[in-house]
Design a protein around this motif. Structure first.
Motif, PDB file in Angstrom:
ATOM      1  N   ARG A 212       4.425   0.984  -5.668  1.00 49.78           N
ATOM      2  CA  ARG A 212       4.286   1.754  -4.889  1.00 49.78           C
ATOM      3  C   ARG A 212       3.662   3.500  -4.152  1.00 49.78           C
ATOM      4  NH1 ARG A 212       7.403   6.604  -4.884  1.00 49.78           N
ATOM      5  NH2 ARG A 212       9.175   5.502  -3.080  1.00 49.78           N
ATOM      6  N   ASN A 213       3.156   3.549  -4.711  1.00 48.66           N
ATOM      7  CA  ASN A 213       1.583   4.318  -4.853  1.00 48.66           C
ATOM      8  C   ASN A 213       0.615   3.775  -4.629  1.00 48.66           C
ATOM      9  OD1 ASN A 213       4.462   6.577  -6.951  1.00 48.66           O
ATOM     10  ND2 ASN A 213       3.804   6.620  -4.464  1.00 48.66           N
ATOM     11  N   LEU A 214       0.101   2.609  -4.546  1.00 49.87           N
ATOM     12  CA  LEU A 214      -0.891   2.214  -4.407  1.00 49.87           C
ATOM     13  C   LEU A 214      -1.423   1.373  -2.945  1.00 49.87           C
ATOM     14  CD1 LEU A 214      -1.510   0.758  -8.095  1.00 49.87           C
ATOM     15  CD2 LEU A 214      -2.171   2.049  -7.064  1.00 49.87           C
ATOM     16  N   VAL A 215      -1.871   1.540  -2.382  1.00 48.05           N
ATOM     17  CA  VAL A 215      -2.024   0.303  -0.812  1.00 48.05           C
ATOM     18  C   VAL A 215      -2.060  -0.897  -1.643  1.00 48.05           C
ATOM     19  CG1 VAL A 215      -3.679  -0.151   0.768  1.00 48.05           C
ATOM     20  CG2 VAL A 215      -3.309   2.199   0.156  1.00 48.05           C
ATOM     21  N   SER A 216      -1.125  -1.486  -0.497  1.00 44.60           N
ATOM     22  CA  SER A 216      -0.989  -3.352  -0.656  1.00 44.60           C
ATOM     23  C   SER A 216      -2.073  -3.498  -0.298  1.00 44.60           C
ATOM     24  CB  SER A 216       0.229  -3.907  -0.645  1.00 44.60           C
ATOM     25  OG  SER A 216       1.077  -3.058  -1.284  1.00 44.60           O
ATOM     26  N   LEU A 217      -2.660  -5.034  -0.812  1.00 43.31           N
ATOM     27  CA  LEU A 217      -3.831  -5.892  -0.009  1.00 43.31           C
ATOM     28  C   LEU A 217      -2.540  -7.149   0.234  1.00 43.31           C
ATOM     29  CD1 LEU A 217      -7.009  -6.872   0.030  1.00 43.31           C
ATOM     30  CD2 LEU A 217      -6.542  -7.790  -1.607  1.00 43.31           C
TER      31      LEU A 217
ATOM     32  N   LEU B  53      -3.896   8.023   1.351  1.00 49.77           N
ATOM     33  CA  LEU B  53      -3.195   7.683   2.061  1.00 49.77           C
ATOM     34  C   LEU B  53      -2.127   8.188   2.376  1.00 49.77           C
ATOM     35  CD1 LEU B  53      -4.537   4.616   3.100  1.00 49.77           C
ATOM     36  CD2 LEU B  53      -5.394   6.449   3.535  1.00 49.77           C
ATOM     37  N   LEU B  54      -0.529   8.106   3.841  1.00 45.63           N
ATOM     38  CA  LEU B  54       0.336   7.966   3.477  1.00 45.63           C
ATOM     39  C   LEU B  54       1.643   7.956   4.603  1.00 45.63           C
ATOM     40  CD1 LEU B  54      -0.203  11.885   4.116  1.00 45.63           C
ATOM     41  CD2 LEU B  54       0.700  11.198   2.214  1.00 45.63           C
ATOM     42  N   ASP B  55       2.126   6.988   4.298  1.00 46.19           N
ATOM     43  CA  ASP B  55       3.101   5.989   5.130  1.00 46.19           C
ATOM     44  C   ASP B  55       3.898   6.873   6.534  1.00 46.19           C
ATOM     45  OD1 ASP B  55       5.275   6.785   3.418  1.00 46.19           O
ATOM     46  OD2 ASP B  55       5.278   4.539   2.326  1.00 46.19           O
ATOM     47  N   SER B  56       4.769   6.468   7.132  1.00 41.72           N
ATOM     48  CA  SER B  56       5.489   6.190   7.431  1.00 41.72           C
ATOM     49  C   SER B  56       6.769   7.453   7.220  1.00 41.72           C
ATOM     50  CB  SER B  56       6.594   5.532   8.378  1.00 41.72           C
ATOM     51  OG  SER B  56       7.192   4.497   7.886  1.00 41.72           O
ATOM     52  N   LYS B  57       7.020   7.609   6.100  1.00 44.31           N
ATOM     53  CA  LYS B  57       7.799   8.517   4.885  1.00 44.31           C
ATOM     54  C   LYS B  57       6.798   9.753   4.075  1.00 44.31           C
ATOM     55  CE  LYS B  57      11.688   5.369   6.102  1.00 44.31           C
ATOM     56  NZ  LYS B  57      13.041   4.504   5.265  1.00 44.31           N
ATOM     57  N   PHE B  58       5.917   9.188   4.287  1.00 43.33           N
ATOM     58  CA  PHE B  58       4.945  10.511   3.596  1.00 43.33           C
ATOM     59  C   PHE B  58       4.875  10.372   2.191  1.00 43.33           C
ATOM     60  CE2 PHE B  58       4.857  12.852   7.606  1.00 43.33           C
ATOM     61  CZ  PHE B  58       4.166  13.844   7.671  1.00 43.33           C
ATOM     62  N   VAL B  59       5.008   8.777   1.354  1.00 49.00           N
ATOM     63  CA  VAL B  59       4.566   8.618   0.323  1.00 49.00           C
ATOM     64  C   VAL B  59       3.290   8.686   0.219  1.00 49.00           C
ATOM     65  CG1 VAL B  59       4.894   6.232  -1.396  1.00 49.00           C
ATOM     66  CG2 VAL B  59       6.953   6.852   0.090  1.00 49.00           C
ATOM     67  N   ALA B  60       2.488   9.092  -0.760  1.00 51.17           N
ATOM     68  CA  ALA B  60       1.620   8.754  -1.348  1.00 51.17           C
ATOM     69  C   ALA B  60       1.012   7.599  -2.020  1.00 51.17           C
ATOM     70  CB  ALA B  60       1.158  10.018  -2.055  1.00 51.17           C
ATOM     71  N   LYS B  61      -0.246   6.824  -1.505  1.00 53.35           N
ATOM     72  CA  LYS B  61      -0.838   5.824  -1.561  1.00 53.35           C
ATOM     73  C   LYS B  61      -2.494   5.648  -2.034  1.00 53.35           C
ATOM     74  CE  LYS B  61       3.258   3.053   0.021  1.00 53.35           C
ATOM     75  NZ  LYS B  61       3.983   1.201   0.368  1.00 53.35           N
ATOM     76  N   VAL B  62      -2.471   5.758  -3.093  1.00 57.28           N
ATOM     77  CA  VAL B  62      -3.644   5.680  -3.910  1.00 57.28           C
ATOM     78  C   VAL B  62      -4.715   4.045  -3.184  1.00 57.28           C
ATOM     79  CG1 VAL B  62      -5.591   5.467  -5.388  1.00 57.28           C
ATOM     80  CG2 VAL B  62      -4.041   6.679  -5.440  1.00 57.28           C
ATOM     81  N   ALA B  63      -5.695   4.451  -2.422  1.00 56.00           N
ATOM     82  CA  ALA B  63      -7.011   3.454  -1.195  1.00 56.00           C
ATOM     83  C   ALA B  63      -8.584   3.098  -2.131  1.00 56.00           C
ATOM     84  CB  ALA B  63      -6.547   3.512  -0.263  1.00 56.00           C
ATOM     85  N   ASP B  64      -8.806   1.857  -1.283  1.00 53.03           N
ATOM     86  CA  ASP B  64      -9.953   2.471  -2.086  1.00 53.03           C
ATOM     87  C   ASP B  64     -11.304   1.555  -3.428  1.00 53.03           C
ATOM     88  OD1 ASP B  64     -13.117   1.724  -1.393  1.00 53.03           O
ATOM     89  OD2 ASP B  64     -12.324   3.234  -0.332  1.00 53.03           O
ATOM     90  N   PHE B  65     -10.812   0.680  -3.198  1.00 57.51           N
ATOM     91  CA  PHE B  65     -11.194   0.112  -4.960  1.00 57.51           C
ATOM     92  C   PHE B  65     -12.499  -0.474  -4.747  1.00 57.51           C
ATOM     93  CE2 PHE B  65      -6.425   0.877  -4.788  1.00 57.51           C
ATOM     94  CZ  PHE B  65      -6.247   1.111  -6.170  1.00 57.51           C
TER      95      PHE B  65
END
Length: 955
Positions: free
Chosen positions: A677-682, A755-767
């Motif tokens: 849930r804290n990683l940006v999904s591909l 990055l932050l989604d619509s509910k401000f959940v933080a997600k790590v991006a760019d691998f």
């Protein structure tokens, strides 16, 4: 290239065969007692070893495989087994507790855990090791009472538990320690009465219990101790007790220090102690006059200040040949000041005499008012100072410079900068050599000024180490509370004129010197008192020196035979193996080349959708500029809407970008199996018509960096939201480090990649720059780092990675620590030449941490901010080993979260989620890991429970 690789595999195979044969050779040798092997494994299990100093304790036999810090007898005893003789684990940054299994090392003579961070109590089972001679536990965080069972250690020579948190009384059973010479228990919380039974100890030499909570009375029976040299009990509370008159009968006493002990009554006559060199009875409520008997000619220090003494200054204080300091200030002494105090003193150029007589009722000076150059007399606060002609007696107090000194060795005529680090010139000759820097401390010296005794000390130490005077350089010394004297020194290899000199110590010489210090085989000298080794720094030429150098195991001849025979066998296999490997690599190379020559990749990844170029163009209105939401080194990023209505972010590689192609493949390979849930999904990818694009879930609130920017953000984030973002980011990275299979090092953590989604959940991006963590080698050992070209973003780069090219999980910890500092301060990592880590450190050290907190954050709980900021600085330590692990970071952030107001409501509002991360929740407690599917699916519960953040001082 392939031939090199083939020979590499051959070499690995040869080493493996050598090791197997070596192990077979070892099997024929004696092995360690299985009971002790089990005990050592239990000891390791109870410890936390962040620096991996005990990593080889899982391999081979303790005695024959040279486990670090384990020393064994060099031959089997009557039972046919090898046994542990010494356990030396000093200065290894160990945490955890001491295992009761220590008691099973029943042949051990030295137990050394000095200068670690071990907590908990001292196991009573140590009392079972009746062979023990040195019990060295000083400089830890041990607490609880002293076990009565330690009184069973009838062969004990030295017990050092100083600088811990030990409480409770001194056990009466210690009276059974007939061979013990050294009781070093200062700087604890030991309480109660000193047992008079200890007066039966026939060999007690040093009794150091200063800075404790002792009470009751001073046992008069201590005058019967036949060998006592030092009695040091400063800073205890013997409220109303007197100094027994019988202490004047201590015939061998060298030092009596009872400062600040709430003592009353008169000073006993100590003139019958023939070699008394140091007397400190200051800061008590002693009364009456000073005894008239003349003290020993060996006396260097007399401190009777801050009492209620009356009468005159005794004439017998004059003519004491070794006297350095006489302090009788802050009493009610009256009458004349005798000029014989300084006129009958003969001093050489290095000797000083300080007479502290201020704040008494002294009315005049009897005799000459001429003061020798090396004498300082302070008379402020006495009636005599009403005489205007006594400025040299009544002026301002000055520092005489005896507290510290730096060395100025004789290398001025040597060429400047001629020795490449870490080599230095020997103090006397222009000869470059690698020294052994040592921090050394005198725990209870018998003087107040070291300078007159410096040459004597050099002779004492070099003779004790079997070195020459030219091999020692005292770089500095400084007095510390106690008073104790810390000395920084360097030892150099021997220099022989007209000889082919070595520039370094050999291995056995380094081990011999270390052993001299750690086994206390340097004989004590009365003047210098007991010593302690604080640290030996092993510079590059000596870094292969290990603490364990057991003599048991395979002999050098046998080892050489095994290796030569095995290598011959390995060479025989080399032609077959190299031919096979080269053919295999050539086939692989041809296959890779064919794939790379294709104009289009045909990547197929299960669970990740393969989009066409047309679908991407439709989703973005033919890549209209109005759909562009960002741009980076990889290319442009567009907001798009798929045919099913799903909003996505599409990252389009720049045309012809080799870097883009590499990042494209890296992200697909790494991201496709990751679900958190804290990683940006591909969502998918496009590899069509010469274009390469990556399709991600859309993060409607953009990057964290945008929200921290005063220019771009519309509404500033409050502290609670910032803490939540930090915790989410840390959990995502923890998943990469511990749950991804194989684990991943991100390598480019920064605020713009969170990055932050619509509910401000933080997600790590760019691998795109990420690297797989190292995998176990052929022996099952996992390397601690990946050697790679340095990549990342300035300001976020781990300094040690930048210098060594060694990428570790702690490199990500450093980068995340910088993000934490951004969250707290709103600053950028580098701005106008200022580095955020340095700026916050300066504010932290000056006590101005709240001056750098982002004012746009609004109100916040200061204790939570302090704890969060302290964690951020721990993450940003320069040294890799000083940083916490990501599991420890998560644990500490959770602790801060639950310090926040209304934490109960946060617990009840928690929403569980599966690994897809569809649901949103406030951060749950790791303590609920067994109940909350969110925690158990995201993070290893064992990692969270075992996470301990060591005490780290930000700098």
């Amino acid at each position: 290239m392939y031939q090199c690789r083939a020979w590499t595999y051959v070499a690995v195979l040869a080493v493996c065969l050598c090791w197997s044969s070596l192990q077979a050779g070892v099997q024929g040798q004696n092995i360690t007692d299985p009971v002790e092997v089990t005990a050592l494994k239990a000891i390791k299990k109870s410890l936390i070893d962040p620096n991996k100093n005990l990593s080889n304790w899982d391999r081979g036999d303790p005695c024959t495989s040279n486990w670090n810090g384990v020393f064994c007898f060099n031959k089997a005893l009557d039972d046919g087994y090898l046994h542990v003789q010494e356990l030396r684990l000093l200065n290894m940054n160990l945490l955890g507790t001491l295992s009761s299994e220590l008691g099973r090392l029943s042949y051990m003579t030295i137990l050394d855990f000095m200068w670690n961070n071990i907590s908990g109590s001292i196991p009573k089972e140590i009392g079972n090791i009746t062979s023990l001679e040195l019990l060295l536990l000083n400089g830890n965080k041990l607490s609880g009472p002293l076990p009565e069972e330690l009184g069973n250690l009838t062969n004990l020579d030295r017990i050092q538990i100083d600088q811990n948190q030990i409480s409770g009384p001194l056990p009466k059973s210690f009276a059974n320690l007939d061979k013990t010479k050294h009781f070093h228990m200062n700087n604890n919380s030991i309480s109660g009465q000193i047992p008079p039974e200890l007066s039966r100890l026939p060999n007690l030499v040093h009794f150091l219990l200063d800075n404790n909570n002792l009470s009751g009375y001073l046992p008069p029976e201590f005058s019967e101790l036949p060998q006592l040299l030092i009695l040091q009990l400063d800073n205890n509370n013997f409220d109303g007790s007197t100094i027994p008159a019988s202490y004047g009968n201590m015939s061998k006493l060298l030092k009596l220090s009872l400062r600040n002990c709430s003592l009353q009554g008169p000073i006993p006559d100590l003139s019958r102690i023939p070699k008394l060199g140091y007397l400190d009875l200051s800061r008590n409520q002693l009364n009456g006059s000073i005894p008239p008997g003349k003290l020993s000619d060996e006396i260097t220090t007399i401190n009777l200040s801050n009492n209620n003494l009356t009468g005159s200054i005794p004439a017998n204080f004059s003519g004491l040949p070794q006297l350095q300091r006489l302090s009788i200030a802050n009493n009610s002494l009256n009458g004349s000041v005798l000029a014989t105090l300084w006129n009958e003193t003969t001093l050489n150029t290095t000797e000083r005499l300080i007479l502290e007589l201020q704040n008494n009722k002294l009315t005049n000076i009897s005799g000459s008012t001429e003061i020798p150059q090396n004498v300082t007399v302070w008379l402020q606060g006495n009636p005599v100072c009403s005489n205007v002609n006594l400025d040299n007696f009544c002026g301002s107090e000055i520092d005489d410079g005896s507290d510290s000194e730096s060395s100025t060795n004789s290398t001025a005529s040597c060429p400047s900068q001629a020795c490449p680090p870490p080599y230095e010139y020997l103090p006397v000759v222009c000869f470059c050599a690698a020294p052994l820097p040592i921090e050394y401390r005198l725990k209870s010296p018998g003087f107040s000024d070291f300078r007159p005794y410096k040459s004597t000390f050099e002779e004492y130490l070099t003779s004790g180490l079997n070195l020459t005077l030219d091999q020692l350089d005292i770089t500095s010394f400084v007095w510390q509370k106690g008073p104790r004297l810390q000395i920084s020194l360097k030892l150099f290899p021997v220099y022989v004129a007209n000889a082919n000199n070595n520039h370094t110590f050999n291995l056995s010489e380094v081990q011999r010197i270390i052993g001299k210090f750690t086994s206390w085989t340097i004989p004590d000298r009365d003047l210098f008192g007991p010593y302690e080794l604080l640290q030996i720094t092993l510079l590059d030429p000596y870094k292969n020196v290990t603490a364990s150098s057991n003599k048991s195991g395979v002999s050098k001849g046998a080892l050489a035979g095994i290796i030569v025979g095995t290598f011959a066998g390995a060479v025989t296999l080399s032609a077959i193996v190299s031919l096979f490997i080269m053919r295999r690599h050539k086939r692989n190379h041809r296959a890779i080349s064919r794939r790379r020559r294709k104009s289009k990749s045909s990547v197929k990844i299960d669970g990740v959708k393969d989009f066409t170029y047309g679908e991407m163009a439709t989703a973005t209105n033919n890549f209209n500029s109005s759909a562009q939401i960002g741009q980076g080194g990889y290319g442009k990023v567009y907001k798009g809407t798929l045919a099913d209505g799903t909003v996505v972010a599409i990252k389009r590689a720049q045309e012809g970008s080799l870097q883009g192609e590499k990042e494209f493949l890296t992200e697909i390979e790494l991201l496709s199996p990751l679900h958190h849930r804290n990683l940006v999904s591909l969502v998918g990818y496009c590899d069509d018509e010469g274009e390469q694009m990556l399709v991600y879930e859309f993060m409607s609130h953009g990057t964290l960096r945008d929200h921290l920017s005063a220019v771009r953000s519309k509404e500033p984030l409050g502290f609670e939201m910032r803490l939540r973002i930090a915790l989410g980011s840390a959990r995502g990275i923890l998943y990469l480090h511990t749950e991804a299979n194989p684990p991943i090092f991100h390598r480019d953590i920064k605020a713009s990649n969170i990055l932050l989604d619509s509910k401000f959940v933080a997600k790590v991006a760019d691998f795109g720059l990420s690297r797989l963590a190292p995998v176990p080698d052929i022996e099952g050992d996992t390397p601690a780092h990946v050697s790679t070209v340095v990549k990342g973003t300035p300001g976020y780069l781990d300094p040690e990675y930048f210098l060594t090219h060694k990428l570790t999980d702690k490199s990500d910890v450093y980068s995340l620590g910088v993000v934490f500092l951004e969250l707290l301060t709103g600053m950028q990592p580098i701005s106008h030449g200022k580095n955020i880590v340095r700026e916050v450190n300066i504010a932290f050290q000056s006590g101005m941490i709240f001056s750098v907190i982002d004012g746009r954050m609004g109100s916040y709980p200061s204790d939570c901010v302090e704890k969060f900021l302290s964690l951020a600085l721990k993450c940003c330590q320069d040294e890799t080993d000083a940083r916490p692990s990501m599991a420890e970071v998560v644990r500490e952030l959770e602790n801060v979260w639950f310090m926040m107001p209304e934490s109960e409501s946060k617990i009840t509002e928690s929403v569980s989620s599966d690994k897809t991360g569809k649901a949103v929740s406030d951060p749950p407690s790791s303590s609920n890991a067994g109940k909350n599917p969110y925690v158990s699916s995201d993070v290893s519960g064992s990692d969270l429970v075992s996470g301990v953040i060591p005490t780290i001082t930000p700098r």
